[in-house]
Design an enzyme around this catalytic site. Structure first.
Site, PDB file in Angstrom:
ATOM      1  N   LYS A  13      55.869 -27.910  19.747  1.00 42.19           N
ATOM      2  CA  LYS A  13      57.176 -27.380  20.150  1.00 42.19           C
ATOM      3  C   LYS A  13      57.061 -25.986  20.769  1.00 42.19           C
ATOM      4  O   LYS A  13      57.810 -25.663  21.689  1.00 42.19           O
ATOM      5  CB  LYS A  13      58.185 -27.406  19.001  1.00 42.19           C
ATOM      6  CG  LYS A  13      57.799 -26.609  17.777  1.00 42.19           C
ATOM      7  CD  LYS A  13      58.813 -26.808  16.677  1.00 42.19           C
ATOM      8  CE  LYS A  13      58.549 -25.901  15.478  1.00 42.19           C
ATOM      9  NZ  LYS A  13      57.180 -26.005  14.930  1.00 42.19           N
ATOM     10  N   ARG A  88      64.938 -22.991  10.099  1.00 32.41           N
ATOM     11  CA  ARG A  88      64.048 -23.801   9.269  1.00 32.41           C
ATOM     12  C   ARG A  88      64.691 -24.172   7.940  1.00 32.41           C
ATOM     13  O   ARG A  88      64.076 -24.888   7.148  1.00 32.41           O
ATOM     14  CB  ARG A  88      62.772 -23.024   8.984  1.00 32.41           C
ATOM     15  CG  ARG A  88      61.611 -23.343   9.931  1.00 32.41           C
ATOM     16  CD  ARG A  88      60.480 -22.439   9.539  1.00 32.41           C
ATOM     17  NE  ARG A  88      59.177 -22.875   9.871  1.00 32.41           N
ATOM     18  CZ  ARG A  88      58.485 -22.433  10.929  1.00 32.41           C
ATOM     19  NH1 ARG A  88      59.034 -21.620  11.795  1.00 32.41           N
ATOM     20  NH2 ARG A  88      57.251 -22.822  11.101  1.00 32.41           N
ATOM     21  N   ARG A 127      43.439 -26.355  16.294  1.00 30.31           N
ATOM     22  CA  ARG A 127      44.208 -25.382  17.078  1.00 30.31           C
ATOM     23  C   ARG A 127      43.580 -23.989  17.033  1.00 30.31           C
ATOM     24  O   ARG A 127      43.142 -23.534  15.988  1.00 30.31           O
ATOM     25  CB  ARG A 127      45.646 -25.318  16.530  1.00 30.31           C
ATOM     26  CG  ARG A 127      46.500 -24.262  17.213  1.00 30.31           C
ATOM     27  CD  ARG A 127      47.953 -24.529  17.062  1.00 30.31           C
ATOM     28  NE  ARG A 127      48.473 -24.144  15.748  1.00 30.31           N
ATOM     29  CZ  ARG A 127      49.768 -24.200  15.448  1.00 30.31           C
ATOM     30  NH1 ARG A 127      50.645 -24.638  16.316  1.00 30.31           N
ATOM     31  NH2 ARG A 127      50.179 -23.846  14.258  1.00 30.31           N
ATOM     32  N   ARG A 154      44.418 -19.631  13.387  1.00 35.89           N
ATOM     33  CA  ARG A 154      45.475 -18.956  12.624  1.00 35.89           C
ATOM     34  C   ARG A 154      45.145 -19.094  11.146  1.00 35.89           C
ATOM     35  O   ARG A 154      44.742 -20.170  10.714  1.00 35.89           O
ATOM     36  CB  ARG A 154      46.825 -19.632  12.913  1.00 35.89           C
ATOM     37  CG  ARG A 154      47.553 -19.042  14.081  1.00 35.89           C
ATOM     38  CD  ARG A 154      48.783 -19.824  14.438  1.00 35.89           C
ATOM     39  NE  ARG A 154      49.691 -20.084  13.333  1.00 35.89           N
ATOM     40  CZ  ARG A 154      50.920 -20.572  13.500  1.00 35.89           C
ATOM     41  NH1 ARG A 154      51.364 -20.845  14.706  1.00 35.89           N
ATOM     42  NH2 ARG A 154      51.699 -20.795  12.459  1.00 35.89           N
ATOM     43  N   ARG A 165      52.389 -26.196   4.368  1.00 36.30           N
ATOM     44  CA  ARG A 165      53.376 -26.049   5.445  1.00 36.30           C
ATOM     45  C   ARG A 165      54.086 -27.371   5.727  1.00 36.30           C
ATOM     46  O   ARG A 165      55.282 -27.394   5.988  1.00 36.30           O
ATOM     47  CB  ARG A 165      52.710 -25.506   6.713  1.00 36.30           C
ATOM     48  CG  ARG A 165      52.348 -24.042   6.572  1.00 36.30           C
ATOM     49  CD  ARG A 165      51.412 -23.595   7.665  1.00 36.30           C
ATOM     50  NE  ARG A 165      52.025 -23.575   8.960  1.00 36.30           N
ATOM     51  CZ  ARG A 165      51.355 -23.705  10.110  1.00 36.30           C
ATOM     52  NH1 ARG A 165      50.058 -23.885  10.092  1.00 36.30           N
ATOM     53  NH2 ARG A 165      51.978 -23.638  11.248  1.00 36.30           N
TER      54      ARG A 165
HETATM   55  P1  AMP Z   1      55.341 -20.717  13.149  1.00 34.66           P
HETATM   56  O1  AMP Z   1      54.511 -19.944  14.112  1.00 34.66           O
HETATM   57  O2  AMP Z   1      56.689 -21.090  13.703  1.00 34.66           O
HETATM   58  O3  AMP Z   1      54.611 -21.912  12.564  1.00 34.66           O
HETATM   59  O4  AMP Z   1      55.651 -19.733  11.908  1.00 34.66           O
HETATM   60  C1  AMP Z   1      54.614 -19.207  11.121  1.00 34.66           C
HETATM   61  C2  AMP Z   1      55.137 -18.804   9.756  1.00 34.66           C
HETATM   62  O5  AMP Z   1      56.130 -17.783   9.893  1.00 34.66           O
HETATM   63  C3  AMP Z   1      55.809 -19.904   8.969  1.00 34.66           C
HETATM   64  O6  AMP Z   1      54.900 -20.738   8.267  1.00 34.66           O
HETATM   65  C4  AMP Z   1      56.697 -19.091   8.035  1.00 34.66           C
HETATM   66  O7  AMP Z   1      55.941 -18.517   6.988  1.00 34.66           O
HETATM   67  C5  AMP Z   1      57.169 -17.961   8.931  1.00 34.66           C
HETATM   68  N1  AMP Z   1      58.428 -18.313   9.644  1.00 34.66           N
HETATM   69  C6  AMP Z   1      58.617 -18.445  10.994  1.00 34.66           C
HETATM   70  N2  AMP Z   1      59.878 -18.772  11.281  1.00 34.66           N
HETATM   71  C7  AMP Z   1      60.520 -18.862  10.089  1.00 34.66           C
HETATM   72  C8  AMP Z   1      61.864 -19.181   9.707  1.00 34.66           C
HETATM   73  N3  AMP Z   1      62.806 -19.478  10.608  1.00 34.66           N
HETATM   74  N4  AMP Z   1      62.153 -19.165   8.376  1.00 34.66           N
HETATM   75  C9  AMP Z   1      61.242 -18.850   7.447  1.00 34.66           C
HETATM   76  N5  AMP Z   1      59.959 -18.548   7.733  1.00 34.66           N
HETATM   77  C10 AMP Z   1      59.598 -18.547   9.046  1.00 34.66           C
END
Ligand code: AMP
Length: 214
Positions: A13, A88, A127, A154, A165
């Site tokens: 995404k 989320r 990744r 990451r 996750r």
């Molecule tokens: P992502 O890059 O979108 O996978 O985000 C990495 C991490 O950031 C996630 O696993 C969460 O720990 C935190 N995170 C990002 N967006 C949110 C959100 N909307 N609500 C809560 N935690 C978030």
């Protein structure tokens, strides 16, 4: 055009949100990128959030809602936006609806990018992101295609954290899909195809959803 890109970690995404946003001249707002950037700058709230991110848990709703409220107050968002990684939780989705109502914004277009779980685990294991600019990279490349920076995994793409996750996704984020599903502007895209195919399908469903806005 106000687009929300939904989907589990590894669905692609972020990549699709980036492409779609740059083709339409819209800002892409990725809450994961905002958090990782703030961690790099050693912002105190972000450092607190980092522990949760490293464990694959969600950062608290109040912090996330504030980040997005501040970001959506900036003038570049007047033309619209593509949100990646937010909302989320159902609480975040409700807060976003309230904010959109306050701002008098166009209805949200919500796209769910679906990918089978086995494929997600495979993708996340391979990744790599650029340590300098944060761009998702092709795992077979030696360096970042955008800036030449070093590619790294990451910390939260580690196998144990990935499992957490995905669990968090099922528990907290899937209910958000049910929150949106009945809206006339909700669409689903098959994310298990090649990225170019996903892009074509995505463009088509977004055009269709835009026409369905009242
Ligand atoms: P992502 O890059 O979108 O996978 O985000 C990495 C991490 O950031 C996630 O696993 C969460 O720990 C935190 N995170 C990002 N967006 C949110 C959100 N909307 N609500 C809560 N935690 C978030």
């Amino acid at each position: 055009m106000n687009v929300i890109m939904m989907g589990p970690p590894g669905a692609g995404k972020g990549t699709q949100a980036g492409r779609f946003a740059s083709e339409r001249g819209l800002p892409k707002i990725s809450t994961g990128d905002i958090l990782r950037e703030a961690v790099k700058e050693r912002n105190p709230t972000a450092l607190e959030a980092k522990a949760r991110m490293d464990r694959g848990e969600l950062v608290d709703d109040a912090t996330m809602i504030k980040i997005v409220t501040d970001r959506l107050a900036r003038p570049d968002v007047r033309v619209g936006f593509v949100l990646d990684g937010f909302p989320r939780t159902v609480a975040q989705a409700r807060a976003l609806d309230e904010l959109m109502q306050r701002l008098g914004s166009d209805p949200l277009i919500v796209v769910d990018v679906t990918v089978p779980e086995q494929e997600l685990v495979r993708r996340l294991a391979s990744r790599r992101i650029c340590s300098a600019c944060g761009t998702n990279a092709d795992p077979v490349s030696a360096a970042c295609g955008k800036c030449g920076g070093e590619l790294v995994q990451r910390t939260d793409d580690d196998q144990g954290v990935v499992r957490e996750r995905l669990k968090v996704y099922h528990q907290s984020t899937r209910p958000v899909l049910e929150y949106y599903r009945e809206r006339p502007t909700f669409r689903v895209v098959n994310g298990a195809q090649a990225p170019e195919r996903v892009a074509i399908e995505l463009d088509s469903v977004i055009a269709d959803a835009a026409a369905a806005r009242r």
